[in-house]
Scaffold this active site. Structure first.
Site, PDB file in Angstrom:
ATOM      1  N   HIS A 105      -3.777   5.048   3.866  1.00  0.00           N
ATOM      2  CA  HIS A 105      -5.190   3.957   3.915  1.00  0.00           C
ATOM      3  C   HIS A 105      -6.175   4.705   3.106  1.00  0.00           C
ATOM      4  O   HIS A 105      -6.794   4.367   2.162  1.00  0.00           O
ATOM      5  CB  HIS A 105      -5.763   3.649   5.620  1.00  0.00           C
ATOM      6  CG  HIS A 105      -6.782   2.821   5.972  1.00  0.00           C
ATOM      7  ND1 HIS A 105      -7.059   1.535   5.167  1.00  0.00           N
ATOM      8  CD2 HIS A 105      -8.381   3.419   5.987  1.00  0.00           C
ATOM      9  CE1 HIS A 105      -8.233   1.653   5.162  1.00  0.00           C
ATOM     10  NE2 HIS A 105      -9.636   2.777   5.964  1.00  0.00           N
ATOM     11  N   ARG A 133       0.858  -1.480  -0.344  1.00  0.00           N
ATOM     12  CA  ARG A 133      -0.023  -0.422   0.080  1.00  0.00           C
ATOM     13  C   ARG A 133       1.001   0.908   0.201  1.00  0.00           C
ATOM     14  O   ARG A 133       1.475   1.802   0.538  1.00  0.00           O
ATOM     15  CB  ARG A 133      -0.984   0.148   1.414  1.00  0.00           C
ATOM     16  CG  ARG A 133      -2.557   0.917   0.932  1.00  0.00           C
ATOM     17  CD  ARG A 133      -2.897   1.356   2.746  1.00  0.00           C
ATOM     18  NE  ARG A 133      -2.275   1.755   3.736  1.00  0.00           N
ATOM     19  CZ  ARG A 133      -1.775   1.936   4.544  1.00  0.00           C
ATOM     20  NH1 ARG A 133      -2.292   0.975   4.853  1.00  0.00           N
ATOM     21  NH2 ARG A 133      -1.215   2.935   5.325  1.00  0.00           N
ATOM     22  N   TYR A 189       3.131   5.544  11.509  1.00  0.00           N
ATOM     23  CA  TYR A 189       3.563   4.035  11.991  1.00  0.00           C
ATOM     24  C   TYR A 189       4.232   3.887  11.489  1.00  0.00           C
ATOM     25  O   TYR A 189       4.391   2.631  11.302  1.00  0.00           O
ATOM     26  CB  TYR A 189       1.988   3.514  12.359  1.00  0.00           C
ATOM     27  CG  TYR A 189       0.924   3.523  11.314  1.00  0.00           C
ATOM     28  CD1 TYR A 189       0.349   4.490  11.569  1.00  0.00           C
ATOM     29  CD2 TYR A 189       0.812   3.050   9.827  1.00  0.00           C
ATOM     30  CE1 TYR A 189      -0.913   4.813  10.026  1.00  0.00           C
ATOM     31  CE2 TYR A 189       0.078   2.564   9.053  1.00  0.00           C
ATOM     32  CZ  TYR A 189      -0.850   4.023   8.878  1.00  0.00           C
ATOM     33  OH  TYR A 189      -1.699   3.747   8.153  1.00  0.00           O
TER      34      TYR A 189
END
Lengths: 364, 423, 325
Positions: free
Chosen positions: A262, A258, A271
């Site tokens: 998100h 990814r 993170y």
């Protein structure tokens, strides 16, 4: 005495390495260069669209949006391999597959722009499902559709996609198990992009592969380099063929990454390690297919320039349609509740219309 | 000239800090080219250019905190200059993180939402929140069922003046009835807070009696009425008999006026002497075969009396048609003198508004006038019990110079007999 | 004393209780390093460690079920469900087990857990992120449902919920998370559960509400004060079980009742309040009870969400209807 109750193997497939160098033996689809080009062009279009959608969100013209950056090969391969009569059960990111099936980019924008009309799918197959926010519930839906196809003896398949995080859901396991027990013509694609918002794969499961969860459902599982359009397309072709031949369900774990957040309201830098992201960028799907096509003489810089210009123009046209859509009529909240609207809702609809402050431009 | 304002970045934030500009004044930029990076309290976001063109002016510098929707920069794209941008608010320094536990993480600038758009502000909420769990014995407000409240309202009874006799001082319907029948129960109006406005007023200031002033002469029908009534008084010896017709057994759909007219015809049949003209000087009378019935009508212009001709040979439907013509003419003020000439007998159907019995006036040369009052429900004795029947009050005034009381009674009896038929 | 937003007060309450009671643990999706998608658990993992602040796999039914097991063995789990529309897989565990274990075992086993979730719309979010589903849980026996409407009440009520020996579903109005700030003292003082808060005293109409609708209700009351109407605004706070006394006493005083809820009108908590008032304060009513609520449709996608949610104008309309009788 040691006996073995069961043993399993999970095959892995890759045909183009990250630089686009082909394997010694290429699959059937590699012979159809026109098709490879068509898929590459769609992958590029998806990327241009995706970039534009993020820009729209950043300029306050779109609500929260889920980018598909890095997933183009997985998604386009799905849509390219499927037949129109097959049914697609998306999560909420697979625009590449949907564009191949006739969903309009402005419909994607309408959905993220807070407008149910995005789900109308004017030109995509009417039996394709809309975007599915509750994680893994789409797996149940796909299994049900496959059951109907089998009952009617139709050579159709259900195809659905889930993320690595979604494979922890009960609905995921229940669906695999059912597909195995009933030998359903369904293809489960696990788009393993390594992250479920901020939770890395390592915290999600202790399985070595997600593909092996198929064993738990009694169905075939295989792992594919999801950034290799050739391998992904080949896996889809084979899985759909199995389904149509009555050989049952397949779970394809497509390995990818990814590259985006998100959604547009997430910030993955909180993170994730930037080194990991940079590394993944080097393996992204558009690079290798472009390199391969160029190497075999089927692509060049001039065509690339034209392609990008065409994509930009098409995306702009779709954005214009989206921007012109305005606000849906207030009474549409009620109009699609039932085939025959119950009396109580007829009254509420009138009350709502009387009290509505609906005016053009959608103010609040 | 186009101005680009800092957009709402979808995080519901009121402001953002400029991390760095990626362009400078004078640069030519394309659509979607990154212009600057801003920090939105939890993320650094690249803002793309919405326009193509030359950067004419940057309104802020790196490190400034920019309120959402304020002008960021101007583009020279060849278009005419837009209206002046909104006044630029003061650039602020970043706020210090809040104290205590929260100091450990700079949460003060973190709005934190993975989806959607959340309104964020530092506006301080001021409120009082009271916990109130004591049982209050009673607020003194009257308690009554909704139906009783509505009933009391319809009678104008003020519940706060009553003592309820029901359970827990509940006001009952009987309580309301009792209050309604006692004097002074009808209260003044109450305002929303339940405080009654007073029903008793102060006495008025004294005024002088009315003085005689200029008189207005009578005109039109009223003037004519004076003449005919004066003549009637000087000539006619009027005598009135009262009775009622019980129409309890009428079938549905009876035309009231039609039936009354027919009953008069029945009366004339029984006693022809009432359908006649009398000459009080010659002591002679002319009896008429034909019944031309004058209908007294009250109009805005006064009393007019058009004549329904030959009612004795018309059925109810025909009577109704001819009555409608009269009605139409009356409304249209097109009743002619011919229409009113030479009736043989008169009907005054006055009961629509008010009135039960009357002593209607015989207008010479006719000798009889029938008055019908308002149809009403009367309590009547029936076979030792009582029933409620609809009745029409009847008043027959006749000229006693030429007709007797007995004849009048027989006339009335025949009218009543006909009126009391079902159809 | 600190000026904190509602979501920060939630964090404060959890931090306080975790510091004073090592049986309290936090779990949910993205609650650890990310601090929760709404930052409700920000900094907790840093302070108390990954064993006590746990990132779960993506599985809501799992989150609810595992909390029950932990609670039955003596821990005090405070579980987070990320978005309102994702709470439904928990319904099985919450209703069939959390709400029943004490009764089933005649008191031998209890479930001192808190299930936190955001609630309600108005944040321009995608589908399924704006639900009002308190009535689902309010209807079921054995479960408390609490909804704070200010930072101070969020702090005090969450402490009470964590300390309560029985399960609490703690629904936090998403659009109030950062709407404003309030002075809150981090002193561990809990507020009482099962208790209404009278936010505005009045004499003409009783307005009963909870959650984010407190905002529109107070705004409507302020508007009508200019017209000389005095509205008493009551925040239920605990929507199950309801503090009946406060509501009934208020209706007895004013004679008129308006109920304001964001959730769909039919079968909601407001229906329960209306039934309560009709049963026990009928003789004080001067006008029919008025309910101002969401329509019986799904919360629409955000272009229409403000046509769905009761606005201040609709609340004013409801109050005026109650005044006209």
């Amino acid at each position: 005495m040691n006996n073995l109750a069961a043993k399993f193997e999970i095959p892995y497939f890759q045909f183009l390495d990250p630089d686009g160098k082909p394997a010694k033996a290429m699959p059937r689809i590699a012979g159809d260069v026109a098709e490879l080009v068509r898929m590459y062009e769609t992958m590029s279009f998806v990327r241009v669209f995706d970039t534009k959608a993020i820009a729209l969100q950043r300029t306050g013209q779109l609500g929260t949006y889920a980018s598909c950056l890095g997933h183009e090969a997985v998604h386009v391969a799905i849509g390219a391999a499927m037949r129109r009569e097959d049914a697609f059960f998306p999560m909420y990111r697979e625009y590449g597959a949907q564009f191949m099936r006739g969903v309009h980019p402005h419909e994607v924008l309408l959905f993220w722009g807070g407008d149910e009309r995005g789900n109308c799918f004017k030109d995509a197959p009417a039996h394709d499902f809309a975007w599915c926010v509750p994680i893994a519930t789409q797996f149940h839906h796909a299994a049900g559709a496959a059951t109907a196809f089998k009952y009617r003896k139709q050579p159709r398949c259900a195809v659905t996609v889930i993320g690595d995080g979604g494979t922890s859901q009960g609905d995921f396991y229940e669906s695999l198990n059912c597909a195995g027990a009933w030998q359903l013509p369904v293809v489960f694609v696990v788009c393993n992009n390594k992250w479920a918002i901020s939770v890395p794969l390592s915290a999600q499961t202790s399985c070595e592969t997600l593909a092996q969860k198929a064993i738990g459902g009694g169905i075939r599982g295989e792992q594919v380099d999801g950034n290799d359009i050739v391998a992904m397309r080949d896996a889809m072709d084979r899985a759909l063929e199995r389904g149509r031949q009555g050989q049952g369900a397949t779970l394809i774990e497509a390995m990818t990454y990814r590259l985006s957040d998100h959604t547009t309201a997430d910030d993955a830098r909180r993170y994730r390690d930037s080194a990991e992201v940079e590394d993944a960028k080097g393996k992204e799907p558009l690079i290798r297919i472009r390199n391969y096509l160029t190497a075999i003489g089927a692509w060049d810089a001039k065509r690339e320039e034209k392609l990008l210009a065409d994509c930009a123009a098409r995306v702009d046209a779709e954005v214009a349609i989206y921007k012109a859509a305005g606000k849906p009529p207030v009474e549409s909240m009620f109009d699609h509740m039932f085939a025959n609207l119950p009396e109580k809702l007829v009254r509420q609809r009138e009350e709502c219309l009387e009290g509505s402050t609906h005016h053009q431009g959608g103010s609040h | 000239m186009k101005t680009f304002n800092l957009p709402d970045l979808g995080e519901g934030l009121q402001e953002a800090e400029i991390v760095s500009w990626h362009v400078k004044e004078g640069d030519v930029v394309k659509v979607d080219q990154p212009l600057l990076s801003v920090e939105t309290a939890k993320a650094v976001v690249d803002v793309p250019s919405p326009y193509a063109g030359r950067i004419a002016k940057l309104h802020w510098k790196d490190g400034d905190i920019v309120p959402t929707h304020s002008a960021l920069c101007d583009f020279d794209d060849g278009s005419p200059s837009a209206a002046a941008a909104a006044p630029k608010p003061e650039a602020r320094q970043p706020a210090k993180p809040a104290a205590t536990f929260i100091k450990e993480v700079p949460i003060a600038e973190d709005s934190g939402t993975v989806v959607g758009k959340m309104a964020t502000s530092s506006a301080l909420v001021e409120e009082t929140a009271i916990i109130r769990k004591r049982v209050v014995k009673g607020t003194g407000r009257p308690k009554a069922a909704p139906a009783v409240r509505a009933y009391a309202k319809s009678l104008g009874v003020d519940l706060s003046r009553l003592t309820g006799t029901g359970k827990n001082d509940l006001i009952t319907r009987a309580d309301v009835d009792r209050a309604a029948s006692s004097p002074g129960a009808i209260a003044g109006t109450k305002d929303r807070r339940g405080e009654a406005r007073p029903a008793v007023a102060k006495p008025s200031a004294p005024v002088a009696p009315i003085a005689f002033g200029e008189m207005t002469p009578l005109k039109g029908p009223r003037r004519a009425m004076h003449a005919s009534m004066t003549k009637a008084r000087s000539e006619v010896m009027g005598c009135t008999i009262f009775d009622d017709a019980d129409i309890h057994y009428w079938a549905a759909g009876n035309d009231i006026t039609g039936r009354i007219v027919r009953s008069i015809v029945a009366g004339v049949k029984a006693e022809p002497g009432f359908n006649a003209w009398y000459d009080g000087e010659k002591l002679a009378r002319q009896l008429h075969e034909r019944v031309d019935l004058a209908m007294a009508v009250d109009t805005p212009d006064g009393l007019i009396v058009p004549v329904l001709r030959d009612v004795g040979h018309k059925d109810l439907a025909q009577l109704r048609a001819d009555l409608n013509v009269i009605k139409h003419k009356t409304h249209g003020r097109s009743v002619s003198p011919d229409d009113m000439r030479n009736p043989t007998i008169t009907l005054s159907n006055f009961g629509m508004m008010a009135g039960r019995y009357a002593t209607p006036v015989v207008v010479p040369p006719t000798v009889a006038i029938i008055g019908t009052g308002g149809i009403r429900h009367d309590v009547v004795p029936v076979l030792g019990g009582v029933e409620v029947h609809k009745r029409i009050p009847l008043s027959l005034t006749f000229d006693h110079r030429c007709q007797t009381g007995g004849e009048a009674c027989r006339f009335l009896a025949a009218m009543i007999k006909d009126l009391q038929k079902a159809t | 004393m600190a000026k904190v937003a509602l979501v920060e007060a939630i964090t404060m309450a959890m931090a306080y209780e975790m510091a004073h009671d090592d049986s309290v643990v936090v779990l949910g999706e993205d609650v650890g390093k990310n601090g929760g998608v709404f930052r409700a658990t920000l900094g907790l993992q840093e302070r108390f460690g990954a064993e006590r602040v746990i990132d779960t796999p993506l599985a809501e039914a799992l989150i609810a079920g595992v909390s029950i097991g932990m609670a039955a063995m003596g821990l005090k789990p405070v579980a987070e469900i990320q978005f309102s529309g994702f709470i439904y897989p928990c319904v099985d565990e919450i209703i069939n087990h959390a709400g029943r274990l004490r009764s089933r075992t005649r008191g031998r086993i209890s479930v001192p857990m808190v299930l936190r979730a955001p609630s309600g719309g108005g944040i321009h979010a995608p589908e399924h992120h704006s639900e009002s589903n308190e009535a689902l849980f309010a209807h079921m026996p054995g479960i408390r449902v609490v909804m704070p409407s200010s930072p101070a009440r969020a702090y005090g009520l969450l402490l009470a919920a964590i300390r309560d020996p029985d399960p609490v579903v703690f629904l936090e109005p998403t659009r109030l998370y950062r709407l404003n700030k309030q002075e809150v003292t981090d002193d561990g003082q809990a507020l009482p559960l099962d208790t209404c808060f009278v936010l505005r005293e009045g004499t003409d109409v009783t307005l009963v509400t909870w959650g984010a609708m407190v905002v529109e209700s107070l705004a409507a009351a302020a508007l009508l004060e200019e017209d000389g109407v005095s509205v008493e605004v009551i925040d239920l706070a605990t929507v199950s079980p309801i503090d009946e006394q406060t509501v009934l006493e208020s209706v007895e005083k004013t004679g008129r009742c308006v109920i304001v809820q964001e959730a769909p009108i039919s079968g909601g908590v407001g229906s329960e309040v209306a039934a309560l008032v009709a049963e026990k304060a009928l003789y004080s009513l001067e006008a029919p009870i008025v309910r101002v609520a969401g329509w019986d449709t799904p919360m629409p996608l955000f272009k229409l969400e403000h046509d769905y949610m009761p606005s201040t104008a609709r609340v004013v309309g409801g109050i005026k209807q109650a005044l006209e009788g």
